[in-house]
Design a protein around this motif. Sequence first.
Motif, PDB file in Angstrom:
ATOM      1  N   TRP A   1       0.867  -1.184   0.000  1.00  0.00           N
ATOM      2  CA  TRP A   1       0.000   0.000   0.000  1.00  0.00           C
ATOM      3  C   TRP A   1       0.890   1.215   0.000  1.00  0.00           C
ATOM      4  CZ3 TRP A   1      -1.152   4.029   3.606  1.00  0.00           C
ATOM      5  CH2 TRP A   1      -2.304   4.770   3.290  1.00  0.00           C
ATOM      6  N   ARG A   2       0.766   2.003  -1.096  1.00  0.00           N
ATOM      7  CA  ARG A   2       1.609   3.183  -1.253  1.00  0.00           C
ATOM      8  C   ARG A   2       3.091   2.859  -1.097  1.00  0.00           C
ATOM      9  NH1 ARG A   2      -1.733   8.085   1.810  1.00  0.00           N
ATOM     10  NH2 ARG A   2      -3.602   7.954   0.496  1.00  0.00           N
ATOM     11  N   GLY A   3       3.478   1.735  -1.652  1.00  0.00           N
ATOM     12  CA  GLY A   3       4.881   1.352  -1.656  1.00  0.00           C
ATOM     13  C   GLY A   3       5.361   0.631  -0.417  1.00  0.00           C
ATOM     14  N   SER A   4       4.483   0.454   0.579  1.00  0.00           N
ATOM     15  CA  SER A   4       4.874  -0.228   1.811  1.00  0.00           C
ATOM     16  C   SER A   4       4.188  -1.587   1.893  1.00  0.00           C
ATOM     17  CB  SER A   4       4.483   0.602   3.044  1.00  0.00           C
ATOM     18  OG  SER A   4       5.116   1.853   3.027  1.00  0.00           O
ATOM     19  N   THR A   5       4.901  -2.576   2.371  1.00  0.00           N
ATOM     20  CA  THR A   5       4.292  -3.885   2.555  1.00  0.00           C
ATOM     21  C   THR A   5       3.405  -3.863   3.783  1.00  0.00           C
ATOM     22  OG1 THR A   5       6.069  -4.723   3.973  1.00  0.00           O
ATOM     23  CG2 THR A   5       6.357  -4.971   1.582  1.00  0.00           C
ATOM     24  N   MET A   6       2.492  -4.819   3.862  1.00  0.00           N
ATOM     25  CA  MET A   6       1.614  -4.917   5.014  1.00  0.00           C
ATOM     26  C   MET A   6       2.425  -5.120   6.286  1.00  0.00           C
ATOM     27  SD  MET A   6      -1.510  -7.217   3.442  1.00  0.00           S
ATOM     28  CE  MET A   6      -2.368  -7.253   5.016  1.00  0.00           C
ATOM     29  N   ALA A   7       3.496  -5.906   6.185  1.00  0.00           N
ATOM     30  CA  ALA A   7       4.330  -6.173   7.361  1.00  0.00           C
ATOM     31  C   ALA A   7       5.018  -4.905   7.835  1.00  0.00           C
ATOM     32  CB  ALA A   7       5.359  -7.252   7.037  1.00  0.00           C
ATOM     33  N   SER A   8       5.519  -4.114   6.899  1.00  0.00           N
ATOM     34  CA  SER A   8       6.214  -2.881   7.299  1.00  0.00           C
ATOM     35  C   SER A   8       5.237  -1.868   7.884  1.00  0.00           C
ATOM     36  CB  SER A   8       6.964  -2.275   6.111  1.00  0.00           C
ATOM     37  OG  SER A   8       6.074  -1.835   5.103  1.00  0.00           O
ATOM     38  N   ARG A   9       4.009  -1.825   7.342  1.00  0.00           N
ATOM     39  CA  ARG A   9       2.997  -0.937   7.899  1.00  0.00           C
ATOM     40  C   ARG A   9       2.630  -1.364   9.311  1.00  0.00           C
ATOM     41  NH1 ARG A   9       1.478   3.821   6.776  1.00  0.00           N
ATOM     42  NH2 ARG A   9      -0.718   3.369   7.192  1.00  0.00           N
ATOM     43  N   ALA A  10       2.516  -2.663   9.526  1.00  0.00           N
ATOM     44  CA  ALA A  10       2.182  -3.174  10.857  1.00  0.00           C
ATOM     45  C   ALA A  10       3.298  -2.845  11.845  1.00  0.00           C
ATOM     46  CB  ALA A  10       1.949  -4.681  10.798  1.00  0.00           C
ATOM     47  N   ALA A  11       4.552  -3.005  11.398  1.00  0.00           N
ATOM     48  CA  ALA A  11       5.683  -2.692  12.266  1.00  0.00           C
ATOM     49  C   ALA A  11       5.727  -1.197  12.578  1.00  0.00           C
ATOM     50  CB  ALA A  11       6.986  -3.133  11.595  1.00  0.00           C
ATOM     51  N   GLU A  12       5.373  -0.375  11.593  1.00  0.00           N
ATOM     52  CA  GLU A  12       5.352   1.075  11.811  1.00  0.00           C
ATOM     53  C   GLU A  12       4.279   1.452  12.826  1.00  0.00           C
ATOM     54  OE1 GLU A  12       4.346   5.149   9.284  1.00  0.00           O
ATOM     55  OE2 GLU A  12       4.987   3.337   8.217  1.00  0.00           O
ATOM     56  N   ARG A  13       3.113   0.815  12.735  1.00  0.00           N
ATOM     57  CA  ARG A  13       2.045   1.110  13.694  1.00  0.00           C
ATOM     58  C   ARG A  13       2.450   0.701  15.104  1.00  0.00           C
ATOM     59  NH1 ARG A  13      -1.355  -0.555   9.288  1.00  0.00           N
ATOM     60  NH2 ARG A  13      -1.438  -2.679  10.101  1.00  0.00           N
ATOM     61  N   ARG A  14       3.103  -0.443  15.207  1.00  0.00           N
ATOM     62  CA  ARG A  14       3.562  -0.886  16.520  1.00  0.00           C
ATOM     63  C   ARG A  14       4.547   0.130  17.104  1.00  0.00           C
ATOM     64  NH1 ARG A  14       4.081  -5.572  19.619  1.00  0.00           N
ATOM     65  NH2 ARG A  14       5.950  -5.608  20.931  1.00  0.00           N
ATOM     66  N   GLU A  15       5.460   0.601  16.275  1.00  0.00           N
ATOM     67  CA  GLU A  15       6.443   1.572  16.742  1.00  0.00           C
ATOM     68  C   GLU A  15       5.765   2.884  17.129  1.00  0.00           C
ATOM     69  OE1 GLU A  15       9.899   3.226  17.984  1.00  0.00           O
ATOM     70  OE2 GLU A  15       9.450   1.122  17.530  1.00  0.00           O
ATOM     71  N   GLN A  16       4.720   3.279  16.401  1.00  0.00           N
ATOM     72  CA  GLN A  16       3.974   4.479  16.768  1.00  0.00           C
ATOM     73  C   GLN A  16       3.375   4.336  18.164  1.00  0.00           C
ATOM     74  OE1 GLN A  16       1.927   4.632  12.564  1.00  0.00           O
ATOM     75  NE2 GLN A  16       1.288   6.447  13.695  1.00  0.00           N
ATOM     76  N   LEU A  17       2.827   3.173  18.440  1.00  0.00           N
ATOM     77  CA  LEU A  17       2.231   2.923  19.757  1.00  0.00           C
ATOM     78  C   LEU A  17       3.287   2.930  20.848  1.00  0.00           C
ATOM     79  CD1 LEU A  17      -0.243   0.103  18.680  1.00  0.00           C
ATOM     80  CD2 LEU A  17      -0.896   2.364  19.534  1.00  0.00           C
ATOM     81  N   VAL A  18       4.439   2.327  20.571  1.00  0.00           N
ATOM     82  CA  VAL A  18       5.513   2.299  21.565  1.00  0.00           C
ATOM     83  C   VAL A  18       6.034   3.716  21.827  1.00  0.00           C
ATOM     84  CG1 VAL A  18       7.849   1.483  22.059  1.00  0.00           C
ATOM     85  CG2 VAL A  18       6.168  -0.086  21.066  1.00  0.00           C
ATOM     86  N   ARG A  19       6.212   4.495  20.774  1.00  0.00           N
ATOM     87  CA  ARG A  19       6.682   5.870  20.954  1.00  0.00           C
ATOM     88  C   ARG A  19       5.682   6.690  21.764  1.00  0.00           C
ATOM     89  NH1 ARG A  19       8.280   5.643  15.384  1.00  0.00           N
ATOM     90  NH2 ARG A  19       6.421   6.863  14.842  1.00  0.00           N
ATOM     91  N   ALA A  20       4.410   6.507  21.470  1.00  0.00           N
ATOM     92  CA  ALA A  20       3.376   7.222  22.218  1.00  0.00           C
ATOM     93  C   ALA A  20       3.364   6.776  23.674  1.00  0.00           C
ATOM     94  CB  ALA A  20       2.005   6.987  21.580  1.00  0.00           C
ATOM     95  N   GLY A  21       3.511   5.475  23.891  1.00  0.00           N
ATOM     96  CA  GLY A  21       3.552   4.962  25.259  1.00  0.00           C
ATOM     97  C   GLY A  21       4.759   5.484  26.009  1.00  0.00           C
ATOM     98  N   TYR A  22       5.883   5.581  25.323  1.00  0.00           N
ATOM     99  CA  TYR A  22       7.097   6.106  25.938  1.00  0.00           C
ATOM    100  C   TYR A  22       6.910   7.563  26.347  1.00  0.00           C
ATOM    101  CZ  TYR A  22      11.921   7.747  26.325  1.00  0.00           C
ATOM    102  OH  TYR A  22      13.074   8.329  26.767  1.00  0.00           O
ATOM    103  N   ALA A  23       6.333   8.353  25.447  1.00  0.00           N
ATOM    104  CA  ALA A  23       6.130   9.775  25.727  1.00  0.00           C
ATOM    105  C   ALA A  23       5.183   9.972  26.909  1.00  0.00           C
ATOM    106  CB  ALA A  23       5.585  10.476  24.488  1.00  0.00           C
ATOM    107  N   LEU A  24       4.126   9.182  26.976  1.00  0.00           N
ATOM    108  CA  LEU A  24       3.168   9.309  28.067  1.00  0.00           C
ATOM    109  C   LEU A  24       3.744   8.787  29.381  1.00  0.00           C
ATOM    110  CD1 LEU A  24      -0.087   8.244  26.203  1.00  0.00           C
ATOM    111  CD2 LEU A  24       0.247  10.417  27.394  1.00  0.00           C
ATOM    112  N   LEU A  25       4.352   7.615  29.342  1.00  0.00           N
ATOM    113  CA  LEU A  25       4.894   7.022  30.560  1.00  0.00           C
ATOM    114  C   LEU A  25       6.026   7.871  31.117  1.00  0.00           C
ATOM    115  CD1 LEU A  25       4.787   4.638  32.510  1.00  0.00           C
ATOM    116  CD2 LEU A  25       6.357   3.407  30.990  1.00  0.00           C
ATOM    117  N   GLY A  26       6.888   8.346  30.244  1.00  0.00           N
ATOM    118  CA  GLY A  26       8.018   9.149  30.688  1.00  0.00           C
ATOM    119  C   GLY A  26       7.663  10.584  31.005  1.00  0.00           C
ATOM    120  N   GLY A  27       6.556  11.063  30.440  1.00  0.00           N
ATOM    121  CA  GLY A  27       6.184  12.450  30.650  1.00  0.00           C
ATOM    122  C   GLY A  27       5.099  12.676  31.679  1.00  0.00           C
TER     123      GLY A  27
END
Length: 207
Positions: A8-34
Amino acid sequence: MTSSATTWRGSTMASRAAERREQLVRAGYALLGGEGAAATTMRAVCRAAGLSLRYFYENFADREALLIEVYDQTAHGLIDAVTTRLADAPDDETARTRAAFDAAAQYFADDPRRGRIMFRETLADDTLRARGADALPAFVTLVAAQLAPVQAARFATAPGRIPLPVSAISGALVALFLDWLDGDVEANRDAVVDYATRLTITVLELT
C-alpha cells in the motif's frame, strides 16, 4: 495474491504493521516518561499515536503489555549504553565501574524520561515494579562484575533470587539517581557518579 494485496503506497503490510507498533511504543514512551503510568491508558496511547484501538489490540494484549515493552526498551538502552562505554574503558576495575555509572548517568541526562520510567514509575505501578525488580539487579550485577570480574560468580543465585549486595545497591541507586534527576540533591553528574562508584565498592567489600 497480487502485489496490490500486499503493498500500500509502496509499503508492505508487514512494514505498515511494524510502523504502527512503533507508533504505539513511541506514544507509550512519551506518556509514561512524561505523565506517568496512570496517564498511560490504551485510549491515551491511541490518541497520541493517531491510531484506533483496533491497532492497539493487534500489537498488544493489554495496557500492561505495552508498559512492559516500553520499560524493556528503555532498560535495554541503558545496558547498551553501559556496555558500549565499557568496550573502551581501561582495565582498572575502579575506573571501569566509574565508566559504567558515568554512561548510565549520561543516558538518563540525555532524556530524563528514561529515569522516570526506570525509577519513579516502578514505584507507582505494579506491573513496572515487577519488571524493575528483574532489570535493575541485572544492571547492578553488570556493574559489580567490572569491579570483581574474577568473582562474578558470587553474584549468581537460584533463579528468581537476588544476591544481598545487589539488592542493597539496587535500592540505593534508585534513590540516588531519582533524587539527582529530580534536582533534589546538590550534586552534579560527576559527584553522583563518584558517589555511586564508592557506594558500590563499599557494599561489595562487606560481602
